[in-house]
Design an enzyme around this catalytic site. Sequence first.
Site, PDB file in Angstrom:
ATOM      1  N   ARG A 238       0.858  -1.198   0.000  1.00  0.00           N
ATOM      2  CA  ARG A 238       0.000   0.000   0.000  1.00  0.00           C
ATOM      3  C   ARG A 238       0.888   1.240   0.000  1.00  0.00           C
ATOM      4  O   ARG A 238       1.667   1.434   0.937  1.00  0.00           O
ATOM      5  CB  ARG A 238      -0.883   0.042   1.259  1.00  0.00           C
ATOM      6  CG  ARG A 238      -1.774  -1.179   1.473  1.00  0.00           C
ATOM      7  CD  ARG A 238      -3.064  -1.055   0.689  1.00  0.00           C
ATOM      8  NE  ARG A 238      -3.763  -2.330   0.619  1.00  0.00           N
ATOM      9  CZ  ARG A 238      -4.828  -2.646   1.352  1.00  0.00           C
ATOM     10  NH1 ARG A 238      -5.318  -1.779   2.199  1.00  0.00           N
ATOM     11  NH2 ARG A 238      -5.402  -3.824   1.202  1.00  0.00           N
ATOM     12  N   GLU A 240       0.218   4.101   0.717  1.00  0.00           N
ATOM     13  CA  GLU A 240      -0.470   5.144   1.480  1.00  0.00           C
ATOM     14  C   GLU A 240       0.531   6.072   2.156  1.00  0.00           C
ATOM     15  O   GLU A 240       1.558   5.619   2.639  1.00  0.00           O
ATOM     16  CB  GLU A 240      -1.298   4.505   2.597  1.00  0.00           C
ATOM     17  CG  GLU A 240      -2.550   3.858   2.108  1.00  0.00           C
ATOM     18  CD  GLU A 240      -3.157   2.941   3.161  1.00  0.00           C
ATOM     19  OE1 GLU A 240      -4.303   3.177   3.511  1.00  0.00           O
ATOM     20  OE2 GLU A 240      -2.486   2.011   3.609  1.00  0.00           O
ATOM     21  N   ARG A 246      -0.672   2.345  12.954  1.00  0.00           N
ATOM     22  CA  ARG A 246      -1.192   1.059  12.467  1.00  0.00           C
ATOM     23  C   ARG A 246      -1.127   0.854  10.947  1.00  0.00           C
ATOM     24  O   ARG A 246      -1.747  -0.052  10.406  1.00  0.00           O
ATOM     25  CB  ARG A 246      -2.623   0.860  12.956  1.00  0.00           C
ATOM     26  CG  ARG A 246      -3.592   1.912  12.468  1.00  0.00           C
ATOM     27  CD  ARG A 246      -4.972   1.509  12.906  1.00  0.00           C
ATOM     28  NE  ARG A 246      -5.960   2.464  12.464  1.00  0.00           N
ATOM     29  CZ  ARG A 246      -7.254   2.315  12.634  1.00  0.00           C
ATOM     30  NH1 ARG A 246      -7.722   1.262  13.237  1.00  0.00           N
ATOM     31  NH2 ARG A 246      -8.096   3.221  12.214  1.00  0.00           N
ATOM     32  N   HIS A 247      -0.431   1.745  10.241  1.00  0.00           N
ATOM     33  CA  HIS A 247      -0.306   1.587   8.792  1.00  0.00           C
ATOM     34  C   HIS A 247       1.127   1.323   8.381  1.00  0.00           C
ATOM     35  O   HIS A 247       2.046   2.004   8.814  1.00  0.00           O
ATOM     36  CB  HIS A 247      -0.789   2.848   8.070  1.00  0.00           C
ATOM     37  CG  HIS A 247      -2.267   3.003   8.093  1.00  0.00           C
ATOM     38  ND1 HIS A 247      -2.904   3.744   9.056  1.00  0.00           N
ATOM     39  CD2 HIS A 247      -3.235   2.493   7.287  1.00  0.00           C
ATOM     40  CE1 HIS A 247      -4.216   3.682   8.835  1.00  0.00           C
ATOM     41  NE2 HIS A 247      -4.442   2.929   7.770  1.00  0.00           N
ATOM     42  N   GLU A 389      -9.468  -1.990  13.849  1.00  0.00           N
ATOM     43  CA  GLU A 389      -9.824  -2.927  12.775  1.00  0.00           C
ATOM     44  C   GLU A 389      -8.676  -3.896  12.478  1.00  0.00           C
ATOM     45  O   GLU A 389      -7.540  -3.480  12.300  1.00  0.00           O
ATOM     46  CB  GLU A 389     -10.134  -2.100  11.515  1.00  0.00           C
ATOM     47  CG  GLU A 389     -10.463  -2.933  10.310  1.00  0.00           C
ATOM     48  CD  GLU A 389     -10.263  -2.156   9.012  1.00  0.00           C
ATOM     49  OE1 GLU A 389     -10.605  -0.966   8.964  1.00  0.00           O
ATOM     50  OE2 GLU A 389      -9.743  -2.772   8.058  1.00  0.00           O
ATOM     51  N   SER A 392     -11.291  -6.770   7.109  1.00  0.00           N
ATOM     52  CA  SER A 392     -12.417  -6.306   6.285  1.00  0.00           C
ATOM     53  C   SER A 392     -12.877  -7.497   5.479  1.00  0.00           C
ATOM     54  O   SER A 392     -12.032  -8.256   4.987  1.00  0.00           O
ATOM     55  CB  SER A 392     -11.974  -5.258   5.275  1.00  0.00           C
ATOM     56  OG  SER A 392     -11.877  -4.025   5.880  1.00  0.00           O
ATOM     57  N   ARG A 440      -1.288  -6.422  12.468  1.00  0.00           N
ATOM     58  CA  ARG A 440      -2.279  -5.812  13.361  1.00  0.00           C
ATOM     59  C   ARG A 440      -2.802  -6.826  14.371  1.00  0.00           C
ATOM     60  O   ARG A 440      -3.063  -6.479  15.527  1.00  0.00           O
ATOM     61  CB  ARG A 440      -3.453  -5.259  12.550  1.00  0.00           C
ATOM     62  CG  ARG A 440      -3.110  -3.958  11.915  1.00  0.00           C
ATOM     63  CD  ARG A 440      -4.348  -3.145  11.640  1.00  0.00           C
ATOM     64  NE  ARG A 440      -4.021  -2.073  10.719  1.00  0.00           N
ATOM     65  CZ  ARG A 440      -4.917  -1.313  10.132  1.00  0.00           C
ATOM     66  NH1 ARG A 440      -6.200  -1.513  10.348  1.00  0.00           N
ATOM     67  NH2 ARG A 440      -4.532  -0.354   9.318  1.00  0.00           N
TER      68      ARG A 440
END
Length: 466
Positions: A238, A240, A246-247, A389, A392, A440
Amino acid sequence: IGDWTKIEALTNSLENQSVLIRGRAQAIRAVGKKMAFLVLRENGFTVQCVVQVQPNIVSPQMVKFATALSRESIVDIEGVVSVPNTAIKGATQQVEVQVRKLYCVSRAVPTLPINIEDAARSEIEIEKAIQAGEQLVRVNQDTRLNFRVLDLRTPANQGIFRIQSQVGNAFRQFLLSEGFVEIHTPKLIAGSSEGGAAVFKLDYKGQPACLAQSPQLHKQMSICGDFGRVFEIGAVFRAEDSYTHRHLCEFTGLDVEMEIKKHYSEVMDIVDKLFVAMFDSLNQNCKKDLEAVGRQYPFEPLKYLRQTLRLTYEEGVQMLKDAGTEIEPFGDLNTEAERKLGQLVLQKYGTEFYILHRYPLAVRPFYTMPCYDNQEYSNSFDVFIRGEEIISGAQRIHVPEFLEERAVAKGIDTKTISAYIDSFRYGAPPHGGFGVGLERVVMLFCGLNNIRKTSLYPRDPLRIAP
Ligand code: AMO
């Protein structure tokens, strides 16, 4: 030279026996010129070894050699186990080894960038040491990650990655026992698999390509290829720009995809059974590792129910509203709202692990199946540990025309995913699945505050080394 003994196995029952051990020199202390103490460490267990001049056995040169060893060097020792009269401080084993032979197998540089004993201390221990006027260096996260190979040697880190290994193992064992097939999907793909811009782009022999943001497309295509139930443990990329606790830019995805007969609750049933089995197996098989983590980073064991709580998104929003937090009914929950809901769920239902389902369709990826009874909601879910989370999942759209329509509506260039959409044109069973973030799960199960602690060599927007 006889068999090797593990430092962990050095106990009173071996008194007067000869042993051969290998470990790292954790601490070295000379007592005059005739004696030295050497603490050897192996897998978090330590033993005190005594090098003392004895005619024809231990020479003064050998004592000198032992004293000059650098910390973290790897040392082989042949010696005799003895039981001292007083308790041994600074070693896990309550016996000593009287050294007869000593070899340095690999020498560490004399000055280490991280002192392992300092790096292994809890915050409380650090505070106490500072108050006692002890000289110590607080090892910050960046230094730990820059010298990760040393940092990994602390008992807590040894525990974290053994727990991580058990999470993967429990995931695999459970799914195999439920008839799932392990697959390996490509990580070099033509376009974004989740929609959105957070992809690492690259040049694939002259064609534009990217690193897979998830195995989403190919795990679904494998269902169209009639595998029925599949799973994968693999890298997820990712791009991001998230600088949060948490990323990561690369993490390990635990992915599942399966045919559905009637309802997306069949997928949630798998989540439920899988995670209860996984948590049970962690508590049973990783006791020592969990203790090692808890000694440095104290945490409460995870509270979870034998049957996982399921709440609808609407029910969750209502709980938040009742507690005074206003939420957009068709928006997504932000981190703060998720945490708040985690606390409310714990108070009301006594669990820190639960499923929230029937999310608003607008906040879910293009491939998510809307609810049959209300198209504003979707057959989807997120799963939370301690209000954050970890999963998903959803039922997917298996009707190609509708899938294409949804992709276009979400602004996706369907040319890049045409093979994926086409695979539903040859007959596709109803299906669903979910994706779990491995780092996570470990972070939240152990109540840790940062995902970098549970990634072996983390990749974030500022770090691509070591
Ligand atoms: P999603 O994007 O929510 O869903 O990812 C699934 C899970 O992966 C973890 N995760 C991350 N972990 C670390 N760093 C990140 N940047 C990061 N992003 C996500 C989270 C998250 O719950 N294809 C869907 C899954 C599915 O429907 O099967 C997907 O990728 O734990």
